[in-house]
Design a protein around this motif. Structure first.
Motif, short mmCIF file in Angstrom:
data_model
loop_
_atom_site.label_atom_id
_atom_site.label_comp_id
_atom_site.label_asym_id
_atom_site.label_seq_id
_atom_site.Cartn_x
_atom_site.Cartn_y
_atom_site.Cartn_z
N ALA A 34 6.80 -12.88 2.65
CA ALA A 34 6.36 -13.48 1.39
C ALA A 34 5.05 -12.87 0.91
N GLN A 35 4.29 -12.26 1.79
CA GLN A 35 3.02 -11.64 1.42
C GLN A 35 3.19 -10.20 0.96
N LEU A 36 4.39 -9.67 1.08
CA LEU A 36 4.61 -8.26 0.79
C LEU A 36 5.30 -8.08 -0.55
N LEU A 48 4.85 7.58 12.00
CA LEU A 48 3.71 6.75 11.64
C LEU A 48 3.81 5.38 12.31
N ARG A 49 2.86 5.11 13.19
CA ARG A 49 2.86 3.85 13.95
C ARG A 49 1.42 3.35 14.07
N ALA A 50 1.25 2.06 13.86
CA ALA A 50 -0.06 1.42 14.02
C ALA A 50 0.01 0.44 15.17
N TYR A 109 0.80 -1.23 0.00
CA TYR A 109 0.00 0.00 0.00
C TYR A 109 0.84 1.28 0.00
N GLY A 110 2.10 1.19 -0.42
CA GLY A 110 2.94 2.38 -0.47
C GLY A 110 3.72 2.65 0.79
N PHE A 111 3.79 1.66 1.72
CA PHE A 111 4.53 1.82 2.98
C PHE A 111 5.52 0.67 3.15
N GLU A 112 6.69 0.99 3.69
CA GLU A 112 7.61 -0.04 4.14
C GLU A 112 7.11 -0.51 5.50
N LEU A 113 6.88 -1.80 5.63
CA LEU A 113 6.30 -2.33 6.86
C LEU A 113 7.40 -2.76 7.82
N LEU A 162 6.09 2.31 8.09
CA LEU A 162 4.92 2.18 8.96
C LEU A 162 5.28 1.15 10.02
N GLU A 163 5.46 1.63 11.26
CA GLU A 163 5.86 0.76 12.35
C GLU A 163 4.63 0.06 12.94
N ILE A 164 4.80 -1.21 13.26
CA ILE A 164 3.71 -2.03 13.79
C ILE A 164 3.98 -2.38 15.25
#
Length: 274
Positions: free
Chosen positions: A17-19, A67-69, A5-9, A29-31
């Motif tokens: 493998a899903q990215l 940016l953090r989720a 979606y335009g973010f480095e996760l 984008l920090e998780i």
């Protein structure tokens, strides 16, 4: 670097493998994951912070700088479940802060461009995309499409199906209950991380297979109805008008699995001839 979606996760290495490959300019984008009760009466999206009520009583908090989720869930949240489907609302909020727009939509690749697939819940988006994947077309994203103007950002490399389409298409592996329902996950091949949006396909159920042009006014109305963040105005005054100027078709098809293959083939033929 991997992302979607335009973010480095950052913080979900187990789902690499899903990215897709993250672009050098994709912001991180920090998780963060927390366990425990997370009930939230009402979602609130503000300028610097958002609190979102998720399914099954889970909660998402998004801080914009940095940016953090933060996902607070009653049950442990695996990397794969986080990336799809939990990541989508966090990406939508983060995208809005960058002046981008996010839609409840899938998308596929055709002739070097990206075509969005939009429809209401249970309108057949994922089953159509699964059929297009079966026919050999690249699937760009399953249920969330992030755009910066007409530049589209690829989503995670999977489609989540319900039981009936998974059985009818003989596609996907059962992964149990994720979020609010059972899911059958169809793994997808690689696609480019970005692509130019060529147009939109809106879905509806119909007594017969129909492909009809959509007027500019109806395109705008449909696009507005499928925005992921409806409580705030579009991030750019001209963005929705520019998107509504792109070609669009309405695909009406019967609720018959026997018609799905024909619908996918007919759609590709019509779009390829444009």
């Amino acid at each position: 670097m991997r992302g979607a979606y335009g973010f480095e996760l950052v913080g979900a290495a187990g789902a690499a493998a899903q990215l897709v490959e993250a672009g050098p300019d994709w912001p991180p984008l920090e998780i963060e994951r927390l366990g425990g009760p997370a009930s939230l009466r009402q979602s609130v999206v503000g300028a610097d912070r958002a609190e979102i009520a998720l399914v099954a009583g889970d909660r998402l908090t998004v801080q914009r700088t940095p940016l953090r989720a933060t996902f607070t869930t009653a049950r442990p949240l695996s990397d794969e479940a986080l990336v799809h489907p939990y990541l989508a609302p966090a990406a939508a909020i983060g995208a809005y802060g960058l002046g981008r727009e996010a839609f409840h939509a899938g998308a596929f690749v055709l002739d070097g461009g990206v075509w969005a697939v939009l429809g209401d819940k249970e309108s057949g988006k994922s089953s159509l995309l699964a059929e297009l994947a079966r026919q050999g077309h690249g699937i760009f994203t399953d249920d969330t499409l992030v755009l910066a103007g007409d530049l589209a950002f690829a989503g995670p490399r999977s489609i989540d199906l319900r039981k009936e389409p998974a059985q009818e298409l003989a596609a996907g592996e059962a992964i149990g209950v994720v979020g609010d329902r059972e899911r059958w996950r169809l793994r997808l091949g690689r696609v480019a991380s970005t692509g130019r949006l060529r147009g939109c396909v809106f879905l509806s159920w119909s007594d017969s297979l129909e492909l009809t042009p959509v007027s500019a006014g109806d395109r705008l109305r449909q696009l507005l109805s499928h925005r992921m963040i409806k409580g705030l105005p579009p991030p750019g005054p001209d963005l929705m008008l520019e998107l509504s100027a792109l070609p669009a078709l309405l695909l009406g098809r019967p609720r018959s699995w026997s018609q799905l293959e024909t619908a996918g083939s007919r759609l590709v033929d019509v779009l390829s001839a444009r």
